[in-house]
Design a protein around this motif. Sequence first.
Motif, PDB file in Angstrom:
ATOM      1  N   PHE A   1       0.852  -1.196   0.196  1.00 14.36           N
ATOM      2  CA  PHE A   1       0.101  -0.076  -0.027  1.00 14.36           C
ATOM      3  C   PHE A   1       0.787   1.313  -0.001  1.00 14.36           C
ATOM      4  CE2 PHE A   1      -2.798  -3.175   2.221  1.00 14.36           C
ATOM      5  CZ  PHE A   1      -3.660  -3.456   1.178  1.00 14.36           C
ATOM      6  N   VAL A   2       1.828   1.215   0.611  1.00 18.39           N
ATOM      7  CA  VAL A   2       2.782   2.382   0.680  1.00 18.39           C
ATOM      8  C   VAL A   2       3.613   2.605  -0.545  1.00 18.39           C
ATOM      9  CG1 VAL A   2       5.164   1.505   1.691  1.00 18.39           C
ATOM     10  CG2 VAL A   2       4.015   3.946   2.385  1.00 18.39           C
ATOM     11  N   LEU A   3       3.847   1.466  -1.218  1.00 18.29           N
ATOM     12  CA  LEU A   3       4.431   1.773  -2.594  1.00 18.29           C
ATOM     13  C   LEU A   3       3.576   2.330  -3.430  1.00 18.29           C
ATOM     14  CD1 LEU A   3       6.779  -1.500  -2.699  1.00 18.29           C
ATOM     15  CD2 LEU A   3       7.401   0.904  -2.720  1.00 18.29           C
ATOM     16  N   GLU A   4       2.398   1.868  -3.559  1.00 21.59           N
ATOM     17  CA  GLU A   4       1.298   2.482  -4.365  1.00 21.59           C
ATOM     18  C   GLU A   4       0.898   3.711  -3.848  1.00 21.59           C
ATOM     19  OE1 GLU A   4      -1.640   2.200  -7.384  1.00 21.59           O
ATOM     20  OE2 GLU A   4      -0.020   0.711  -6.687  1.00 21.59           O
ATOM     21  N   ALA A   5       1.132   4.318  -2.874  1.00 24.63           N
ATOM     22  CA  ALA A   5       0.877   5.497  -2.383  1.00 24.63           C
ATOM     23  C   ALA A   5       1.917   6.450  -2.930  1.00 24.63           C
ATOM     24  CB  ALA A   5       0.709   5.763  -0.820  1.00 24.63           C
ATOM     25  N   ALA A   6       3.365   5.901  -2.678  1.00 20.93           N
ATOM     26  CA  ALA A   6       4.474   6.820  -2.936  1.00 20.93           C
ATOM     27  C   ALA A   6       4.293   6.835  -4.636  1.00 20.93           C
ATOM     28  CB  ALA A   6       5.591   6.026  -2.717  1.00 20.93           C
ATOM     29  N   ASP A   7       4.111   5.815  -5.243  1.00 22.78           N
ATOM     30  CA  ASP A   7       4.243   5.992  -6.849  1.00 22.78           C
ATOM     31  C   ASP A   7       3.081   7.194  -7.168  1.00 22.78           C
ATOM     32  OD1 ASP A   7       4.814   4.832  -9.335  1.00 22.78           O
ATOM     33  OD2 ASP A   7       2.840   4.384  -9.511  1.00 22.78           O
ATOM     34  N   ALA A   8       1.933   6.906  -6.788  1.00 26.51           N
ATOM     35  CA  ALA A   8       0.848   7.898  -7.092  1.00 26.51           C
ATOM     36  C   ALA A   8       1.243   9.285  -6.658  1.00 26.51           C
ATOM     37  CB  ALA A   8      -0.477   7.669  -6.558  1.00 26.51           C
ATOM     38  N   MET A   9       1.985   9.512  -5.465  1.00 22.91           N
ATOM     39  CA  MET A   9       2.454  10.840  -5.167  1.00 22.91           C
ATOM     40  C   MET A   9       3.183  11.595  -6.061  1.00 22.91           C
ATOM     41  SD  MET A   9       2.606  10.009  -1.013  1.00 22.91           S
ATOM     42  CE  MET A   9       3.078  11.622  -0.389  1.00 22.91           C
ATOM     43  N   VAL A  10       4.260  10.922  -6.308  1.00 24.01           N
ATOM     44  CA  VAL A  10       5.218  11.407  -7.292  1.00 24.01           C
ATOM     45  C   VAL A  10       4.888  11.650  -8.831  1.00 24.01           C
ATOM     46  CG1 VAL A  10       7.323  10.558  -5.802  1.00 24.01           C
ATOM     47  CG2 VAL A  10       6.694   9.076  -7.678  1.00 24.01           C
ATOM     48  N   LYS A  11       3.883  10.773  -9.198  1.00 25.42           N
ATOM     49  CA  LYS A  11       3.384  10.880 -10.610  1.00 25.42           C
ATOM     50  C   LYS A  11       2.536  12.026 -10.500  1.00 25.42           C
ATOM     51  CE  LYS A  11       3.871   6.140 -12.099  1.00 25.42           C
ATOM     52  NZ  LYS A  11       3.195   4.777 -12.334  1.00 25.42           N
ATOM     53  N   ALA A  12       1.885  12.293  -9.455  1.00 24.13           N
ATOM     54  CA  ALA A  12       0.581  13.399  -9.540  1.00 24.13           C
ATOM     55  C   ALA A  12       1.237  14.900  -9.528  1.00 24.13           C
ATOM     56  CB  ALA A  12      -0.308  13.139  -8.293  1.00 24.13           C
ATOM     57  N   ALA A  13       2.401  15.061  -8.836  1.00 26.42           N
ATOM     58  CA  ALA A  13       2.782  16.317  -8.436  1.00 26.42           C
ATOM     59  C   ALA A  13       4.290  16.444  -8.470  1.00 26.42           C
ATOM     60  CB  ALA A  13       2.074  16.824  -7.399  1.00 26.42           C
ATOM     61  N   ASP A  14       4.666  17.863  -8.587  1.00 28.67           N
ATOM     62  CA  ASP A  14       6.178  17.784  -8.710  1.00 28.67           C
ATOM     63  C   ASP A  14       6.584  17.849  -7.177  1.00 28.67           C
ATOM     64  OD1 ASP A  14       8.706  18.646  -9.405  1.00 28.67           O
ATOM     65  OD2 ASP A  14       8.388  20.744  -9.611  1.00 28.67           O
ATOM     66  N   VAL A  15       6.831  16.599  -6.455  1.00 27.89           N
ATOM     67  CA  VAL A  15       7.289  16.583  -5.231  1.00 27.89           C
ATOM     68  C   VAL A  15       8.550  15.557  -5.146  1.00 27.89           C
ATOM     69  CG1 VAL A  15       5.034  16.877  -4.093  1.00 27.89           C
ATOM     70  CG2 VAL A  15       5.704  14.714  -4.755  1.00 27.89           C
ATOM     71  N   GLU A  16       9.363  15.780  -4.289  1.00 24.82           N
ATOM     72  CA  GLU A  16      10.542  14.932  -4.008  1.00 24.82           C
ATOM     73  C   GLU A  16      10.443  14.002  -2.758  1.00 24.82           C
ATOM     74  OE1 GLU A  16      14.906  15.367  -2.178  1.00 24.82           O
ATOM     75  OE2 GLU A  16      13.742  17.057  -2.311  1.00 24.82           O
ATOM     76  N   LEU A  17      10.538  12.783  -3.294  1.00 27.06           N
ATOM     77  CA  LEU A  17      10.263  11.476  -2.350  1.00 27.06           C
ATOM     78  C   LEU A  17      11.486  11.732  -1.278  1.00 27.06           C
ATOM     79  CD1 LEU A  17       8.839   8.974  -1.568  1.00 27.06           C
ATOM     80  CD2 LEU A  17      10.115   7.776  -3.213  1.00 27.06           C
ATOM     81  N   ILE A  18      10.991  11.891  -0.191  1.00 28.25           N
ATOM     82  CA  ILE A  18      12.282  11.901   0.968  1.00 28.25           C
ATOM     83  C   ILE A  18      12.756  10.455   1.381  1.00 28.25           C
ATOM     84  CG2 ILE A  18      12.722  12.645   3.169  1.00 28.25           C
ATOM     85  CD1 ILE A  18      10.625  14.928   2.879  1.00 28.25           C
ATOM     86  N   GLY A  19      11.801   9.868   1.621  1.00 26.07           N
ATOM     87  CA  GLY A  19      11.929   8.513   2.214  1.00 26.07           C
ATOM     88  C   GLY A  19      11.052   7.755   2.701  1.00 26.07           C
ATOM     89  N   TYR A  20      11.145   6.806   3.632  1.00 25.04           N
ATOM     90  CA  TYR A  20       9.975   5.817   4.136  1.00 25.04           C
ATOM     91  C   TYR A  20      10.410   5.445   5.605  1.00 25.04           C
ATOM     92  CZ  TYR A  20      12.610   1.796   3.283  1.00 25.04           C
ATOM     93  OH  TYR A  20      13.561   0.932   3.281  1.00 25.04           O
ATOM     94  N   GLU A  21       9.711   4.923   6.374  1.00 30.84           N
ATOM     95  CA  GLU A  21      10.181   4.469   7.590  1.00 30.84           C
ATOM     96  C   GLU A  21       8.835   3.586   7.896  1.00 30.84           C
ATOM     97  OE1 GLU A  21      11.975   3.468  11.202  1.00 30.84           O
ATOM     98  OE2 GLU A  21      12.582   4.695   9.286  1.00 30.84           O
ATOM     99  N   ASN A  22       9.338   2.151   8.336  1.00 35.88           N
ATOM    100  CA  ASN A  22       8.863   1.104   8.837  1.00 35.88           C
ATOM    101  C   ASN A  22       8.509   1.407  10.261  1.00 35.88           C
ATOM    102  OD1 ASN A  22       7.335  -1.271   9.574  1.00 35.88           O
ATOM    103  ND2 ASN A  22       8.883  -2.464   8.500  1.00 35.88           N
ATOM    104  N   VAL A  23       7.373   2.141  10.635  1.00 30.80           N
ATOM    105  CA  VAL A  23       7.108   2.590  12.066  1.00 30.80           C
ATOM    106  C   VAL A  23       7.052   1.620  13.058  1.00 30.80           C
ATOM    107  CG1 VAL A  23       5.701   4.250  13.275  1.00 30.80           C
ATOM    108  CG2 VAL A  23       5.864   4.454  11.113  1.00 30.80           C
ATOM    109  N   ALA A  24       6.143   0.871  13.118  1.00 30.41           N
ATOM    110  CA  ALA A  24       5.987  -0.417  13.951  1.00 30.41           C
ATOM    111  C   ALA A  24       4.861  -1.267  13.435  1.00 30.41           C
ATOM    112  CB  ALA A  24       5.642   0.062  15.300  1.00 30.41           C
ATOM    113  N   SER A  25       5.120  -2.654  13.699  1.00 28.08           N
ATOM    114  CA  SER A  25       4.160  -3.723  13.438  1.00 28.08           C
ATOM    115  C   SER A  25       3.392  -3.575  12.045  1.00 28.08           C
ATOM    116  CB  SER A  25       3.117  -3.701  14.605  1.00 28.08           C
ATOM    117  OG  SER A  25       3.727  -3.953  15.836  1.00 28.08           O
ATOM    118  N   GLY A  26       4.156  -3.386  11.157  1.00 30.19           N
ATOM    119  CA  GLY A  26       3.648  -3.468   9.669  1.00 30.19           C
ATOM    120  C   GLY A  26       3.007  -1.838   9.167  1.00 30.19           C
ATOM    121  N   TYR A  27       3.180  -0.924  10.051  1.00 32.22           N
ATOM    122  CA  TYR A  27       2.726   0.699   9.722  1.00 32.22           C
ATOM    123  C   TYR A  27       3.965   1.204   8.869  1.00 32.22           C
ATOM    124  CZ  TYR A  27      -1.438   0.235  12.123  1.00 32.22           C
ATOM    125  OH  TYR A  27      -2.702  -0.331  12.533  1.00 32.22           O
TER     126      TYR A  27
END
Length: 101
Positions: free
Chosen positions: A17-43
């Motif tokens: 789900f987060v990969l789908e979100a990230a892909d949609a985000m960078v395709k939809a607007a002129d933003v820079e992908l900073i990164g990601y974090e596995n917060v806890a227990s799958g979040y």
Amino acid sequence: MANYEAIGLIETFGLVFVLEAADAMVKAADVELIGYENVASGYISVLVRGDVGACKTAVAAGVKAVEEMEGGNLYSHVVIARPHQDLEKIISRYSLDKLLP
């Protein structure tokens, strides 16, 4: 964060789900992908930055992409306009630059 007016974040439950979100985000607007974090227990959170309008567009696109997936599990999302400069201390921890050789 002198060059950026906003940050956008989406948190989901699951990598797909987060990969789908990230892909949609960078395709939809002129933003820079900073990164990601596995917060806890799958979040997992994904962070982007850019101007306020671009971050709002990117986050909306990411939210929509996750919600349209079967079983899409969106936990939370936010756009922070004009984040305080001290947030860079936290944001830099998530930077993809740390992961790349």
